[in-house]
Design an enzyme around this catalytic site. Structure first.
Site, mmCIF file in Angstrom:
data_model
loop_
_atom_site.group_PDB
_atom_site.id
_atom_site.type_symbol
_atom_site.label_atom_id
_atom_site.label_comp_id
_atom_site.label_asym_id
_atom_site.label_seq_id
_atom_site.Cartn_x
_atom_site.Cartn_y
_atom_site.Cartn_z
ATOM 1 N N HIS A 57 37.031 38.926 34.380
ATOM 2 C CA HIS A 57 36.750 39.626 33.128
ATOM 3 C C HIS A 57 36.232 38.626 32.103
ATOM 4 O O HIS A 57 36.862 37.584 31.858
ATOM 5 C CB HIS A 57 37.993 40.317 32.582
ATOM 6 C CG HIS A 57 37.734 41.128 31.339
ATOM 7 N ND1 HIS A 57 37.207 42.393 31.390
ATOM 8 C CD2 HIS A 57 37.888 40.835 30.023
ATOM 9 C CE1 HIS A 57 37.081 42.868 30.157
ATOM 10 N NE2 HIS A 57 37.473 41.924 29.306
ATOM 11 N N SER A 58 35.088 38.931 31.505
ATOM 12 C CA SER A 58 34.488 38.112 30.451
ATOM 13 C C SER A 58 34.248 36.687 30.967
ATOM 14 O O SER A 58 33.430 36.496 31.872
ATOM 15 C CB SER A 58 35.380 38.141 29.207
ATOM 16 O OG SER A 58 34.690 37.665 28.067
#
Length: 260
Positions: A99-100
């Site tokens: 994530h990210s």
């Protein structure tokens, strides 16, 4: 081969397994967002099929590794991560989730594994991250003065207010956050042929850091199946929409490597 004769499980400070599985159908290596640790994936095993083993990545500087120096460049970070993961990548098939910041690391790790002809994931799930070819033209966050830096991370919504208001906690968290942002913001995407790995992209409808129109660009990075899924919420929809997110993750992994 009996369970007693099963190959001993490797151990590493990089890998935290909340619920070990004796013979997993598939291992899911999960990479956190900036400032995050392995604990953000602690509950995932309860919402995924029982034969999928969640292996959360614990980066230096957090958790039990809080005394270790943090990385500031993605190259040395991926060198160390690749070496640490090598004994974990077989014999069970594996997938990568990030994530990210974690999505950037997972993507770069995939490309490094391909370069050295190492084992490749059966699926890459990238979340909360626009396609690598989209360049953020804004000033680097990691260079901002402390007050501005705190305002910026506060506006992104990932740091609880009780942490932001606690000077002692922030003094511990800020160096980690700055280093993580430096990892992402100093990384320069170099074009390479697309991966022979299916890619699924997760995004938030209100995510200003990874707007939906930037998610479709991931299509260029795979020769295989590609899918996008949008969820209610901003950049941290991973938490606010956890149930539908994990429903999609479970379905994606089951399709990537069916049981039996």
């Amino acid at each position: 081969m009996s369970e007693a004769a099963a190959k001993p499980r490797p151990k590493s400070p990089w890998v935290v397994i909340p619920r070990p599985v004796i013979r997993p159908r598939l291992s899911l290596f999960c990479l956190p967002y900036a400032g995050g640790g392995a604990n953000i994936f602690q509950s995932w095993p309860t919402q995924l099929p029982p034969d999928i083993e969640v292996a959360a990545i614990q980066l230096p500087g957090r958790g039990m590794r809080f005394r270790e120096p943090v990385f500031r460049q993605i190259g040395p970070l991926c060198d160390a991560l690749e070496a640490a993961l090598e004994p974990f990548l077989s014999p069970a098939p594996f997938a990568l989730f990030g994530h990210s910041m974690g999505a950037t690391i997972a993507f770069e790790l995939c490309r490094r594994l391909r370069r050295r002809r190492g084992p490749m994931p059966v699926h890459l799930i990238v979340s909360g991250r626009g396609a690598p070819q989209f360049v953020d033209e804004g000033p680097p966050i990691y260079k901002l003065p402390e007050a501005e830096f705190i305002r910026k991370i506060s506006s992104q919504g990932g740091t609880p207010r009780e942490v932001l208001d606690n000077a002692e906690l922030m003094s511990l968290l800020l160096p980690i956050l700055r280093a993580d942002f430096e990892v992402v913001e100093t990384w320069q995407h170099t074009p390479e042929p697309p991966l022979d790995v299916p890619i699924t992209v997760l995004g938030g409808h209100q995510d200003e850091l990874a707007p939906p129109h930037e998610l479709a660009g991931w299509r260029e990075h795979t020769t295989r199946e590609f899918a996008t899924h949008l969820f209610p919420g901003g950049h941290f929809f991973l938490h606010s929409a956890a149930v539908p997110v994990l429903t999609v993750v479970a379905r994606t992994l089951t399709q990537a490597h069916p049981a039996g």
